[in-house]
Scaffold this active site. Structure first.
Site, PDB file in Angstrom:
ATOM      1  N   GLU A  60       0.832  -1.200   0.000  1.00 42.76           N
ATOM      2  CA  GLU A  60       0.000   0.000   0.000  1.00 42.76           C
ATOM      3  C   GLU A  60       0.870   1.255   0.000  1.00 42.76           C
ATOM      4  O   GLU A  60       0.608   2.204  -0.749  1.00 42.76           O
ATOM      5  CB  GLU A  60      -0.914   0.001   1.226  1.00 42.76           C
ATOM      6  CG  GLU A  60      -1.807  -1.208   1.327  1.00 42.76           C
ATOM      7  CD  GLU A  60      -1.209  -2.346   2.130  1.00 42.76           C
ATOM      8  OE1 GLU A  60      -1.972  -3.048   2.815  1.00 42.76           O
ATOM      9  OE2 GLU A  60       0.042  -2.529   2.080  1.00 42.76           O
TER      10      GLU A  60
ATOM     11  N   CYS B 269      -2.024  -3.703   7.219  1.00 44.83           N
ATOM     12  CA  CYS B 269      -1.575  -3.914   8.595  1.00 44.83           C
ATOM     13  C   CYS B 269      -2.010  -2.751   9.469  1.00 44.83           C
ATOM     14  O   CYS B 269      -2.197  -1.623   9.013  1.00 44.83           O
ATOM     15  CB  CYS B 269      -0.061  -4.090   8.640  1.00 44.83           C
ATOM     16  SG  CYS B 269       0.874  -2.633   8.137  1.00 44.83           S
TER      17      CYS B 269
ATOM     18  N   CYS C 175      -0.128   0.468   7.424  1.00 41.25           N
ATOM     19  CA  CYS C 175      -0.677   0.802   6.107  1.00 41.25           C
ATOM     20  C   CYS C 175      -2.116   1.296   6.216  1.00 41.25           C
ATOM     21  O   CYS C 175      -2.583   2.042   5.354  1.00 41.25           O
ATOM     22  CB  CYS C 175      -0.606  -0.406   5.187  1.00 41.25           C
ATOM     23  SG  CYS C 175       1.088  -0.855   4.761  1.00 41.25           S
TER      24      CYS C 175
ATOM     25  N   ALA D  36       9.458 -35.270 -11.360  1.00 37.89           N
ATOM     26  CA  ALA D  36       9.403 -35.486 -12.806  1.00 37.89           C
ATOM     27  C   ALA D  36       9.490 -36.984 -13.090  1.00 37.89           C
ATOM     28  O   ALA D  36      10.325 -37.684 -12.510  1.00 37.89           O
ATOM     29  CB  ALA D  36      10.553 -34.755 -13.498  1.00 37.89           C
TER      30      ALA D  36
ATOM     31  N   ARG E  15      11.580 -22.919  -7.808  1.00 34.73           N
ATOM     32  CA  ARG E  15      12.760 -22.712  -6.953  1.00 34.73           C
ATOM     33  C   ARG E  15      12.890 -21.248  -6.559  1.00 34.73           C
ATOM     34  O   ARG E  15      13.163 -20.919  -5.404  1.00 34.73           O
ATOM     35  CB  ARG E  15      14.027 -23.139  -7.697  1.00 34.73           C
ATOM     36  CG  ARG E  15      14.320 -24.614  -7.686  1.00 34.73           C
ATOM     37  CD  ARG E  15      15.677 -24.877  -8.302  1.00 34.73           C
ATOM     38  NE  ARG E  15      15.933 -26.296  -8.470  1.00 34.73           N
ATOM     39  CZ  ARG E  15      16.962 -26.801  -9.127  1.00 34.73           C
ATOM     40  NH1 ARG E  15      17.849 -25.982  -9.687  1.00 34.73           N
ATOM     41  NH2 ARG E  15      17.131 -28.102  -9.227  1.00 34.73           N
TER      42      ARG E  15
ATOM     43  N   THR F 217      20.115 -38.306  -2.875  1.00 35.19           N
ATOM     44  CA  THR F 217      20.136 -37.466  -4.083  1.00 35.19           C
ATOM     45  C   THR F 217      21.463 -36.733  -4.192  1.00 35.19           C
ATOM     46  O   THR F 217      22.048 -36.633  -5.281  1.00 35.19           O
ATOM     47  CB  THR F 217      18.972 -36.463  -4.040  1.00 35.19           C
ATOM     48  OG1 THR F 217      17.733 -37.177  -4.069  1.00 35.19           O
ATOM     49  CG2 THR F 217      19.022 -35.502  -5.209  1.00 35.19           C
TER      50      THR F 217
ATOM     51  N   ASP G 291      23.786 -37.475  -7.410  1.00 39.20           N
ATOM     52  CA  ASP G 291      23.754 -36.466  -8.480  1.00 39.20           C
ATOM     53  C   ASP G 291      24.572 -35.214  -8.200  1.00 39.20           C
ATOM     54  O   ASP G 291      24.809 -34.439  -9.124  1.00 39.20           O
ATOM     55  CB  ASP G 291      22.300 -36.029  -8.733  1.00 39.20           C
ATOM     56  CG  ASP G 291      21.398 -37.185  -9.115  1.00 39.20           C
ATOM     57  OD1 ASP G 291      21.903 -38.150  -9.710  1.00 39.20           O
ATOM     58  OD2 ASP G 291      20.190 -37.112  -8.807  1.00 39.20           O
TER      59      ASP G 291
END
Length: 344
Positions: A66, A92, A101, A179, A208, A220, A224
């Site tokens: 705002e 707020c 605000c 995936a 991400r 993992t 990798d």
């Protein structure tokens, strides 16, 4: 019920809808930059319903949406034309790092304030009531009280979901990204890091960018040595180090990988207890966390019911198929739907 051309006290509902869409879209761009504060947008309209400016809260310690919108309008010389403020979150009503605000709007030419969602934080709530107080009160409309605006109210709840999760449930919103190839495997072909399309990669990296923490498993990391950096879209400039939590019950986390990730801008934390991670992240101010991990950790996450939404990218012969499961209004849905500046 009012239709799309019925006037509010000041402007048409068509203009209200357009302004809220602009405020939400720009606020979505700030996911990942504002924690522990929420992502918020505010549009100011003139008496004809034209958007004068849209402000967002860019990051913690900087002005709220705002205040940004009012300042931008003042700089542009159009503040005296502002008649309606459309705010995705209740303004707020307390003094923290920035002034209230609700007072900024009371002291502005704005006559109407439309609010997308009530503030779940008891320390900051009460802005709507303060805005209505006489003398000098404003007309206040809550989207939750307008059935004809239910879709916008859902979008505002989705925008607020990460912050609300931390404040109300004492744990961040947790998104899983997975995936799968045509055979249901998560393992890329030899010599490849991924098998999904460029569009799917962009979506994954937007996720991400939007999150404050990443959770993965030591398996993992050992298999990798992933980087977990934001690459296919620009990351937020000057953001604080993103938390990277590695589930590691047997102290197998390679020290050299931790050093590399620290150098890359992560704050790496090893945890032997998956169930303790959400509360720990909330204590550190994380609004939204994502899980990028292998089948073993994902099975544990499923068994513990730790996820809030689950994005599955299915590799097919044609375009990838995207499935999204969610237990409530999903910020990831907004991220998928929003046509934002990242790809322009």
């Amino acid at each position: 019920m009012a239709d799309q051309t019925t006037l509010s006290d000041t402007v048409s509902l068509t203009a209200i809808r357009h302004g809220f869409h602009s405020a939400i879209a720009q606020a979505v761009d700030t996911f990942g930059a504002t924690a522990p504060n929420p992502s918020v947008g505010c549009a100011l309209l003139d008496a004809d319903g034209r958007i004068l400016t849209v402000g967002v809260h860019p990051r913690v310690g900087q002005p709220h949406a705002e205040a940004m919108a009012l300042a931008q309008a003042r700089t542009a010389g159009v503040l005296d034309q502002a008649r309606v403020a459309l705010v995705t979150l209740e303004p707020c009503n307390h003094t923290g790092r920035t002034p209230p605000c609700s007072e900024a709007l009371r002291n502005s030419p704005v006559r109407e304030v439309w609010i997308g969602a009530a503030d779940p934080n008891p320390q900051a709530a009460g802005g709507a009531s303060r805005l209505r107080e006489m003398p000098g009160g404003k007309r206040v409309v809550m989207l939750a009280h307008r059935p004809d605006m239910a879709d916008l109210a859902r979008d505002c709840r989705a925008l607020l979901a990460p912050f609300a999760s931390r404040v109300v449930r004492r744990r961040p919103w947790i998104s899983v990204k997975q995936a799968l190839d045509e055979h249901g495997s998560m393992v890329p072909p030899p010599g490849q890091k991924t098998f999904t399309s460029p569009d799917s990669l962009t979506l994954a990296h937007r996720l991400r960018r939007a999150t404050d923490a990443i959770i993965t498993g030591v398996g993992t990391v050992l298999a990798d040595r992933p980087r977990f950096t934001v690459r296919h879209v620009p990351d937020h400039d000057g953001r604080t180090p993103r938390l990277l939590v590695v589930c590691d019950r047997h102290a197998r986390l390679p020290a050299d990988w931790v050093a590399e990730m620290t150098e890359a801008g992560f704050d790496v934390i090893s945890s032997s207890d998956l169930l303790s991670i959400p509360a720990m992240l909330a204590e550190r101010g994380v609004n939204w966390a994502m899980i990028e991990a292998g089948p073993a950790l994902l099975a544990a996450v499923t068994e513990a019911g730790l996820w809030d939404d689950w994005l599955t990218i299915h590799k097919t012969a044609g375009a990838d198929r995207i499935d999204l499961k969610s237990r409530d209004e999903s910020p990831l849905r907004l991220l998928r739907e929003n046509v934002c500046s990242l790809e322009s």
